[in-house]
Design a protein around this motif. Structure first.
Motif, short mmCIF file in Angstrom:
data_model
loop_
_atom_site.label_atom_id
_atom_site.label_comp_id
_atom_site.label_asym_id
_atom_site.label_seq_id
_atom_site.Cartn_x
_atom_site.Cartn_y
_atom_site.Cartn_z
N ILE A 9 -3.48 -16.56 29.19
CA ILE A 9 -3.81 -16.16 27.67
C ILE A 9 -5.42 -15.99 27.89
CG2 ILE A 9 -4.17 -16.74 25.29
CD1 ILE A 9 -1.41 -18.23 25.81
N GLY A 10 -6.08 -16.81 28.36
CA GLY A 10 -7.62 -16.65 28.56
C GLY A 10 -8.03 -15.41 29.33
N GLN A 11 -7.26 -15.05 30.35
CA GLN A 11 -7.35 -13.89 31.14
C GLN A 11 -7.11 -12.61 30.23
OE1 GLN A 11 -5.69 -15.58 35.30
NE2 GLN A 11 -6.01 -13.25 35.40
N SER A 12 -6.33 -12.78 29.51
CA SER A 12 -5.85 -11.55 28.69
C SER A 12 -6.82 -11.28 27.55
CB SER A 12 -4.38 -11.83 27.96
OG SER A 12 -3.25 -11.79 28.90
N LEU A 13 -7.42 -12.58 26.86
CA LEU A 13 -8.46 -12.43 25.90
C LEU A 13 -9.70 -12.07 26.68
CD1 LEU A 13 -9.14 -13.18 23.02
CD2 LEU A 13 -10.16 -15.28 24.27
N ALA A 14 -9.99 -12.13 27.81
CA ALA A 14 -11.13 -11.79 28.38
C ALA A 14 -11.01 -10.44 28.54
CB ALA A 14 -11.28 -12.38 29.91
N LYS A 15 -9.75 -9.75 29.13
CA LYS A 15 -9.65 -8.23 29.33
C LYS A 15 -10.19 -7.41 27.95
CE LYS A 15 -6.04 -8.54 32.52
NZ LYS A 15 -4.60 -8.02 32.71
N ARG A 16 -9.61 -8.30 26.64
CA ARG A 16 -9.86 -7.55 25.54
C ARG A 16 -11.43 -7.69 25.29
NH1 ARG A 16 -5.28 -8.70 26.21
NH2 ARG A 16 -3.51 -7.78 25.19
N ALA A 17 -12.03 -8.54 25.67
CA ALA A 17 -13.64 -8.95 25.42
C ALA A 17 -14.50 -7.72 26.10
CB ALA A 17 -14.14 -10.11 25.73
N THR A 18 -13.87 -7.33 27.34
CA THR A 18 -14.53 -6.36 28.13
C THR A 18 -14.69 -5.09 27.44
OG1 THR A 18 -12.64 -5.66 29.36
CG2 THR A 18 -13.75 -7.44 30.19
N GLY A 19 -13.65 -4.72 26.43
CA GLY A 19 -13.83 -3.53 25.74
C GLY A 19 -14.85 -3.58 24.74
N PHE A 20 -15.44 -4.61 24.50
CA PHE A 20 -16.40 -4.75 23.53
C PHE A 20 -17.86 -5.20 24.23
CE2 PHE A 20 -12.95 -5.15 20.77
CZ PHE A 20 -13.37 -5.10 19.56
N ASP A 21 -17.96 -4.97 25.51
CA ASP A 21 -18.97 -5.18 26.62
C ASP A 21 -19.46 -6.19 26.08
OD1 ASP A 21 -19.06 -2.48 27.51
OD2 ASP A 21 -19.82 -1.92 25.49
N MET A 22 -18.59 -7.39 26.13
CA MET A 22 -19.04 -8.85 25.98
C MET A 22 -19.30 -9.51 27.35
SD MET A 22 -16.56 -10.18 22.98
CE MET A 22 -17.72 -11.44 22.16
#
Length: 329
Positions: free
Chosen positions: A159-172
């Motif tokens: 789940i953490g990895q999936s969340l991190a993938k979404r964060a990359t789309g926001f240039d975080m």
């Protein structure tokens, strides 16, 4: 030959349960939202070969020792802190869960909760519904940007990895803390491993996705919130007891942190008069991390398949106490 008896602790769709009915006598608790009473669960478990349970069902040693026919407990969740796994293993009872199939759905909800909290979406929707919107001003219900901020993820599992993938789309910038390094997250998502304290001090958004264990209970206490930025937003989509709720309330009231998005609580359902629900800088959800129709259906199917496979002396697809595999299959 008499079919094995299976008890399901919530009302599930008949079409999903039918494959199980072909190989077992199946009884379901007849209410979808109301938990089965503990005494009823104990009575059903005492003669069951298999249980299909929810997170709200306490499967403790007392229940297990009075369930002489029980072979498998299939828990409709990735977590299993409601089950005494050690006691089950001693009695050769297989514990199954539903990992992986809910990772993306839970990550969707978690990032949505982060966004709703940062941009004050619930507060803004209520502002209109309550007839308060009388005009425009520059800082009217102004929240906080998400893009190009730093997210700190506690628990870099699926789940953490999936969340991190979404964060990359926001240039975080992605920080994480975990029991062990996650090389995949570091290589593919450019996540940066750091200590718990360092993550708290550097993150604009702190997201808890760790399982509940003796070590993680009250991981987020007064000291943890004091280490966070005063502008930080805390999001919990793991288990309520990883947070000292009194400490969180104090941090939110005093401005030690800016806001919190919560999908889980120590007591569920949370009392309607709980202090957290009175705070305007809290977005509270009723533990719906994996609650999409598609994902919950797959979770139910996986639980049912695991039970069927075990009843037919086959290895279940997902098992918590893996040491029992060679003994049961």
């Amino acid at each position: 030959m008499m079919k094995p008896y299976v008890f399901i602790t919530r009302k599930l769709p008949d079409d999903l349960v039918k494959p199980l009915m072909d190989v077992a006598e199946v009884e379901m608790w007849n209410k979808e939202a109301e938990p089965v009473p503990a005494d009823v669960l104990r009575e059903k478990a005492s003669r069951a070969t298999a249980l299909l349970t929810m997170l709200s069902d306490k499967i403790d040693e007392s229940l297990l020792e009075n369930s002489p026919h029980l072979k498998v407990v299939a828990n409709l969740a990735v977590g299993f802190d409601n089950i005494d796994v050690s006691a089950a293993t001693k009695r050769n009872i297989v514990i199954c869960n539903t990992p992986d199939v809910l990772s993306d759905t839970t990550a969707d909800l978690t990032f949505g909760l982060l966004m709703a909290t940062a941009r004050r979406l619930v507060e803004s929707a209520n502002y209109i519904k309550e007839g308060q919107w009388q005009g425009w001003s520059p800082y009217l219900l102004a929240g906080h940007d998400i893009h190009h901020k730093t997210i700190g993820i506690i628990g870099m599992g699926k789940i953490g990895q999936s969340l991190a993938k979404r964060a990359t789309g926001f240039d975080m910038e992605i920080l994480y803390h975990n029991r062990s390094r996650n090389e995949v997250a570091e290589k593919e998502l450019h996540a940066i491993y750091c200590s718990f304290d360092d993550l708290l001090e550097r993150s604009d958004f702190v997201v808890c996705l760790t399982p509940l264990t003796n070590e993680t209970k009250h991981l987020f206490n007064r000291k943890a919130f004091q280490r966070m930025k005063s502008s930080a937003i805390f999001v919990n989509a793991s288990r309520g007891a990883v947070v000292d709720e009194d400490a969180l309330i104090e941090a939110l009231k005093t401005g030690e942190i800016t806001a919190a998005g919560l999908d889980v609580f120590v007591k569920e359902p949370i009392d309607v008069d709980h202090p957290l629900l009175s705070l305007s800088n809290v977005v509270a959800l009723p533990h719906i991390g994996s609650a999409s129709i598609e994902t919950r259906t797959v979770m139910m199917e996986l639980c049912i398949e695991n039970i069927i496979r075990l009843l037919q002396d086959q290895s279940p697809k997902t098992i918590v106490n893996k040491e029992l595999l060679s003994q049961n299959c």
